[in-house]
Design a protein around this motif. Sequence first.
Motif, PDB file in Angstrom:
ATOM      1  N   ASP A 118      15.008  37.060 -25.481  1.00 60.44           N
ATOM      2  CA  ASP A 118      14.614  37.017 -23.845  1.00 60.44           C
ATOM      3  C   ASP A 118      15.880  36.159 -23.301  1.00 60.44           C
ATOM      4  N   LYS A 119      16.035  34.680 -23.322  1.00 57.60           N
ATOM      5  CA  LYS A 119      16.910  33.759 -22.994  1.00 57.60           C
ATOM      6  C   LYS A 119      18.217  33.476 -23.154  1.00 57.60           C
ATOM      7  N   ALA A 120      18.683  34.309 -24.785  1.00 58.68           N
ATOM      8  CA  ALA A 120      19.780  34.685 -25.269  1.00 58.68           C
ATOM      9  C   ALA A 120      20.344  35.593 -24.198  1.00 58.68           C
ATOM     10  N   ARG A 121      19.531  36.792 -24.273  1.00 60.13           N
ATOM     11  CA  ARG A 121      20.242  38.280 -23.366  1.00 60.13           C
ATOM     12  C   ARG A 121      20.295  37.665 -22.346  1.00 60.13           C
ATOM     13  N   GLU A 122      19.641  36.861 -20.877  1.00 57.53           N
ATOM     14  CA  GLU A 122      19.912  36.407 -20.002  1.00 57.53           C
ATOM     15  C   GLU A 122      21.099  35.726 -19.877  1.00 57.53           C
ATOM     16  N   LYS A 123      21.016  34.794 -20.354  1.00 60.48           N
ATOM     17  CA  LYS A 123      22.171  33.955 -20.680  1.00 60.48           C
ATOM     18  C   LYS A 123      23.419  34.504 -20.593  1.00 60.48           C
ATOM     19  N   ALA A 124      23.209  35.663 -21.579  1.00 55.73           N
ATOM     20  CA  ALA A 124      25.035  36.191 -22.443  1.00 55.73           C
ATOM     21  C   ALA A 124      25.298  36.746 -20.268  1.00 55.73           C
ATOM     22  N   ALA A 125      23.508  37.773 -19.835  1.00 53.56           N
ATOM     23  CA  ALA A 125      24.398  37.851 -18.605  1.00 53.56           C
ATOM     24  C   ALA A 125      24.752  37.455 -17.951  1.00 53.56           C
ATOM     25  N   ASN A 167      28.262  37.888 -15.979  1.00 57.30           N
ATOM     26  CA  ASN A 167      27.943  38.430 -14.284  1.00 57.30           C
ATOM     27  C   ASN A 167      27.966  37.098 -14.188  1.00 57.30           C
ATOM     28  N   PRO A 168      28.801  36.133 -13.452  1.00 61.74           N
ATOM     29  CA  PRO A 168      28.272  35.033 -12.974  1.00 61.74           C
ATOM     30  C   PRO A 168      28.355  35.098 -11.545  1.00 61.74           C
ATOM     31  N   SER A 169      27.322  34.343 -10.713  1.00 63.49           N
ATOM     32  CA  SER A 169      26.999  34.791  -9.589  1.00 63.49           C
ATOM     33  C   SER A 169      27.052  33.388  -8.685  1.00 63.49           C
ATOM     34  N   SER A 170      26.729  33.427  -7.816  1.00 60.53           N
ATOM     35  CA  SER A 170      26.800  32.063  -6.417  1.00 60.53           C
ATOM     36  C   SER A 170      25.099  31.508  -7.113  1.00 60.53           C
TER      37      SER A 170
END
Length: 67
Positions: free
Chosen positions: A23-30, A34-37
């Motif tokens: 899950d952590k790796a998936r969130e990191k890839a996301a 999609n970089p956000s502020s």
Amino acid sequence: MATPNYGYEKRQKELAKKKKKEDKAREKAARKLNPSSEGLAPGDPETDVASLERDPPTVPELPTKDG
């Protein structure tokens, strides 16, 4: 009285740990796609748009054939 099944408990912990890591790796890839502020420090010269507008990054000059 039943005896504890330590092998089962260990396997469940391992599976939970593996799932959390995935899950952590998936969130990191996301976040990478999609970089956000969110999470950016205000005033950070690399991420602060206002500072980039005031002081644009310098680009080193490329060497020419003449030297």
